[in-house]
Scaffold this motif. Structure first.
Motif, mmCIF file in Angstrom:
data_model
loop_
_atom_site.group_PDB
_atom_site.id
_atom_site.type_symbol
_atom_site.label_atom_id
_atom_site.label_comp_id
_atom_site.label_asym_id
_atom_site.label_seq_id
_atom_site.Cartn_x
_atom_site.Cartn_y
_atom_site.Cartn_z
ATOM 1 N N SER A 14 -47.038 -39.829 4.742
ATOM 2 C CA SER A 14 -46.645 -38.985 3.811
ATOM 3 C C SER A 14 -45.549 -39.412 3.024
ATOM 4 O O SER A 14 -44.497 -39.846 3.559
ATOM 5 C CB SER A 14 -46.189 -37.603 4.215
ATOM 6 N N LYS A 15 -45.518 -39.354 1.584
ATOM 7 C CA LYS A 15 -44.503 -39.910 0.762
ATOM 8 C C LYS A 15 -43.292 -38.697 0.687
ATOM 9 O O LYS A 15 -42.354 -38.847 -0.127
ATOM 10 C CB LYS A 15 -44.666 -40.332 -0.434
ATOM 11 N N SER A 16 -43.671 -37.545 1.049
ATOM 12 C CA SER A 16 -42.812 -36.504 0.641
ATOM 13 C C SER A 16 -41.170 -36.414 1.244
ATOM 14 O O SER A 16 -40.474 -36.232 0.522
ATOM 15 C CB SER A 16 -43.414 -35.161 1.571
ATOM 16 N N PRO A 17 -41.142 -37.072 2.560
ATOM 17 C CA PRO A 17 -39.589 -36.998 2.703
ATOM 18 C C PRO A 17 -38.967 -38.096 1.992
ATOM 19 O O PRO A 17 -37.709 -37.606 1.589
ATOM 20 C CB PRO A 17 -39.869 -37.789 4.527
ATOM 21 N N LEU A 18 -39.522 -39.014 1.440
ATOM 22 C CA LEU A 18 -38.610 -39.962 0.623
ATOM 23 C C LEU A 18 -38.606 -39.348 -0.798
ATOM 24 O O LEU A 18 -37.518 -39.366 -1.202
ATOM 25 C CB LEU A 18 -39.533 -41.222 0.410
ATOM 26 N N ILE A 19 -39.463 -38.661 -1.419
ATOM 27 C CA ILE A 19 -39.507 -38.011 -2.581
ATOM 28 C C ILE A 19 -38.189 -36.689 -2.400
ATOM 29 O O ILE A 19 -37.429 -36.776 -3.293
ATOM 30 C CB ILE A 19 -40.779 -37.202 -3.035
ATOM 31 N N HIS A 20 -38.189 -35.994 -1.370
ATOM 32 C CA HIS A 20 -37.091 -34.955 -1.418
ATOM 33 C C HIS A 20 -35.775 -35.605 -0.876
ATOM 34 O O HIS A 20 -34.961 -34.789 -1.473
ATOM 35 C CB HIS A 20 -37.703 -33.930 -0.216
ATOM 36 N N GLN A 21 -35.808 -36.855 -0.321
ATOM 37 C CA GLN A 21 -34.431 -37.312 -0.145
ATOM 38 C C GLN A 21 -33.941 -37.900 -1.456
ATOM 39 O O GLN A 21 -32.702 -37.746 -1.606
ATOM 40 C CB GLN A 21 -34.890 -38.586 0.764
ATOM 41 N N LEU A 22 -34.825 -38.419 -2.216
ATOM 42 C CA LEU A 22 -34.287 -38.824 -3.480
ATOM 43 C C LEU A 22 -33.968 -37.712 -4.443
ATOM 44 O O LEU A 22 -32.810 -37.860 -5.093
ATOM 45 C CB LEU A 22 -35.466 -39.576 -4.342
ATOM 46 N N PHE A 23 -34.639 -36.476 -4.373
ATOM 47 C CA PHE A 23 -34.244 -35.345 -5.147
ATOM 48 C C PHE A 23 -32.941 -34.937 -4.524
ATOM 49 O O PHE A 23 -32.083 -34.309 -5.259
ATOM 50 C CB PHE A 23 -35.110 -34.217 -4.916
ATOM 51 N N ALA A 24 -32.855 -34.776 -3.132
ATOM 52 C CA ALA A 24 -31.714 -34.497 -2.672
ATOM 53 C C ALA A 24 -30.143 -35.228 -3.111
ATOM 54 O O ALA A 24 -29.096 -34.640 -3.413
ATOM 55 C CB ALA A 24 -31.561 -34.499 -1.349
ATOM 56 N N GLU A 25 -30.642 -36.487 -3.271
ATOM 57 C CA GLU A 25 -29.410 -37.382 -3.599
ATOM 58 C C GLU A 25 -28.942 -37.055 -5.083
ATOM 59 O O GLU A 25 -27.922 -37.013 -5.481
ATOM 60 C CB GLU A 25 -29.857 -38.848 -3.267
ATOM 61 N N GLN A 26 -30.084 -36.975 -5.916
ATOM 62 C CA GLN A 26 -29.903 -36.952 -7.368
ATOM 63 C C GLN A 26 -29.196 -35.422 -7.450
ATOM 64 O O GLN A 26 -28.376 -35.550 -8.501
ATOM 65 C CB GLN A 26 -31.243 -36.775 -7.949
ATOM 66 N N THR A 27 -29.524 -34.562 -6.677
ATOM 67 C CA THR A 27 -28.971 -33.297 -7.050
ATOM 68 C C THR A 27 -27.692 -32.698 -6.229
ATOM 69 O O THR A 27 -27.137 -31.713 -6.275
ATOM 70 C CB THR A 27 -29.840 -32.080 -6.990
ATOM 71 N N GLY A 28 -27.400 -33.547 -5.233
ATOM 72 C CA GLY A 28 -26.277 -33.382 -4.382
ATOM 73 C C GLY A 28 -26.495 -32.356 -3.539
ATOM 74 O O GLY A 28 -25.489 -31.818 -3.052
ATOM 75 N N GLN A 29 -27.607 -32.084 -2.828
ATOM 76 C CA GLN A 29 -27.912 -31.100 -1.980
ATOM 77 C C GLN A 29 -27.823 -31.522 -0.539
ATOM 78 O O GLN A 29 -28.369 -32.803 -0.173
ATOM 79 C CB GLN A 29 -29.473 -30.691 -2.179
ATOM 80 N N ALA A 30 -27.269 -30.718 0.136
ATOM 81 C CA ALA A 30 -27.188 -31.154 1.720
ATOM 82 C C ALA A 30 -28.359 -30.810 2.385
ATOM 83 O O ALA A 30 -28.261 -29.505 2.933
ATOM 84 C CB ALA A 30 -25.781 -30.508 2.284
ATOM 85 N N MET A 31 -29.385 -31.426 2.570
ATOM 86 C CA MET A 31 -30.484 -30.835 3.067
ATOM 87 C C MET A 31 -31.293 -32.359 3.957
ATOM 88 O O MET A 31 -30.936 -33.381 3.510
ATOM 89 C CB MET A 31 -31.422 -30.371 2.240
ATOM 90 N N ARG A 32 -32.099 -32.051 4.969
ATOM 91 C CA ARG A 32 -32.671 -32.923 5.478
ATOM 92 C C ARG A 32 -34.355 -32.565 5.614
ATOM 93 O O ARG A 32 -34.641 -31.416 5.578
ATOM 94 C CB ARG A 32 -32.481 -33.089 6.919
ATOM 95 N N TYR A 33 -35.185 -33.593 5.333
ATOM 96 C CA TYR A 33 -36.666 -33.302 5.175
ATOM 97 C C TYR A 33 -37.287 -34.281 5.933
ATOM 98 O O TYR A 33 -37.005 -35.528 5.884
ATOM 99 C CB TYR A 33 -36.942 -33.402 3.717
ATOM 100 N N GLU A 34 -37.974 -33.754 6.855
ATOM 101 C CA GLU A 34 -39.014 -34.989 7.689
ATOM 102 C C GLU A 34 -40.491 -34.401 7.768
ATOM 103 O O GLU A 34 -40.870 -33.320 7.318
ATOM 104 C CB GLU A 34 -38.217 -34.654 9.169
ATOM 105 N N ALA A 35 -41.164 -35.377 8.468
ATOM 106 C CA ALA A 35 -42.553 -35.252 8.192
ATOM 107 C C ALA A 35 -43.075 -34.857 9.885
ATOM 108 O O ALA A 35 -42.614 -35.655 10.793
ATOM 109 C CB ALA A 35 -43.366 -36.557 8.133
ATOM 110 N N ILE A 36 -43.586 -34.044 10.017
ATOM 111 C CA ILE A 36 -44.137 -33.314 11.361
ATOM 112 C C ILE A 36 -45.405 -33.302 11.657
ATOM 113 O O ILE A 36 -46.470 -32.502 10.718
ATOM 114 C CB ILE A 36 -43.580 -32.205 11.761
ATOM 115 N N GLU A 37 -46.258 -33.783 12.621
ATOM 116 C CA GLU A 37 -47.603 -33.779 12.831
ATOM 117 C C GLU A 37 -47.572 -32.670 13.682
ATOM 118 O O GLU A 37 -47.267 -32.527 14.811
ATOM 119 C CB GLU A 37 -48.051 -35.122 13.223
ATOM 120 N N ALA A 38 -48.661 -31.580 13.279
ATOM 121 C CA ALA A 38 -48.982 -30.428 14.236
ATOM 122 C C ALA A 38 -50.276 -30.838 14.850
ATOM 123 O O ALA A 38 -50.915 -31.363 14.054
ATOM 124 C CB ALA A 38 -48.851 -29.220 13.390
#
Ligand code: NDP
Length: 268
Positions: free
Chosen positions: A15-39
């Protein structure tokens, strides 16, 4: 305090979603963590319970759990109800809210990033799984007539019946596509994962046509076919992935990231 989010799927390592959300968070200054979880395949609901207990604020859901996510929600947006599939969950006030941002993501990529106008065009949607169901209503809303072709015709017919009141929609066998022409052909099958091409005839594309494969990360047989057949624009689904993520990010954080630099970075 850092808010936590995740994407849940099986498999999920790609999944590329963790990288995408990390880049969004950096760009907008949001304090958040986003990870990939296999259920585990039989453990989606238990994984959601755990994340809620640990204080996560929401998550994205991908293959094969979008239908299970739909069934788990306390509240559904109209987009999720139409698609009967959920890709974005919000954990709020003890409830699970669910929506589907795939359709919005596809339209944003086609109209904004690829500059292709959708109104009054004829579309062929290949596939009748979760991805196809998720984009059908937004395609009608954008003013398109849609033919759905699927290997298993019954599934395409069921989808067409469900959406009959919403717009012009027909289920077609692949054999019946010979002689038909479209402005837009969207591959919403998972054929590319196996390096396969749905059985498409020659001459499917009108002049100026867009061929769009929802898969990303590789040149698929569908994209190669479309280039050979003279489609004017050929695209993979990376832009859709970034745009649907931006919509989820906006719902969680109330701030809309600029997708262009993120898409450009992923492309390099
Ligand atoms: P599903 O498993 O729900 O559906 C798969 C569909 O593909 C079915 O219609 C199936 O037909 C068809 N199919 C599979 N193999 C072939 C083949 N060789 N020839 C013709 N048809 C075939 O998957 P999803 O709908 O969830 O996902 C489909 C694709 O869309 C995936 O590749 C996924 O990665 C991509 N996707 C991309 C997104 C993005 O943001 N870019 C978002 C969502 C999905 P049948 O019914 O006959 O078995």
């Amino acid at each position: 305090m850092t808010d936590r989010y995740a994407v849940i799927g099986n498999p999920i390592a790609h999944s590329k979603s963790p990288l995408i959300h990390q880049l969004f968070a950096e760009q907008t200054g949001q304090a958040m963590r986003y990870e990939a979880i296999e259920a585990p395949l039989d453990g989606f609901a238990a994984t959601i319970r755990r994340l809620r207990a640990e204080g996560y604020k929401g998550c994205n859901v991908t293959v094969p759990f979008k239908f299970e996510a739909y069934a788990l929600c306390d509240q559904l947006s109209s987009r999720a109800r139409e698609a009967k599939a959920v890709n974005t969950l919000i954990f709020r006030d003890g409830e699970i809210l669910g929506t589907n941002t795939d359709g919005t993501g596809l339209l944003a990529d086609i109209e904004k990033n690829l500059g292709f106008k959708l109104m009054w065009k004829d579309a062929l949607l290949l596939g009748a799984g979760g991805a196809a169901a998720g984009v059908l209503w937004p395609l009608f809303n954008a003013g398109l007539g849609v033919d759905i072709a699927n290997r298993t015709l019954d599934k395409a017919q069921a989808l067409a019946d469900e959406f009959k009141g919403a717009g012009t929609v027909y289920a077609r066998k692949y054999e019946d596509l010979t002689g038909r022409k479209y402005d837009l052909v969207i591959n919403a099958t998972s054929s590319g994962l196996k390096g396969e091409l749905p059985p498409l005839p020659d001459g499917l594309f009108k002049p100026g046509a867009l061929a769009y494969d929802m898969m990303y990360g590789r040149e698929t047989p569908f994209m190669a076919y479309a280039r050979k057949q003279g489609a004017a624009i050929v695209s993979d689904g990376l832009g859709m992935l970034v745009e649907q993520a931006a919509e989820a990010f906006y719902l969680w954080r109330d701030i809309r990231p600029d997708t262009r630099p993120v898409l450009a970075k992923l492309r390099t």
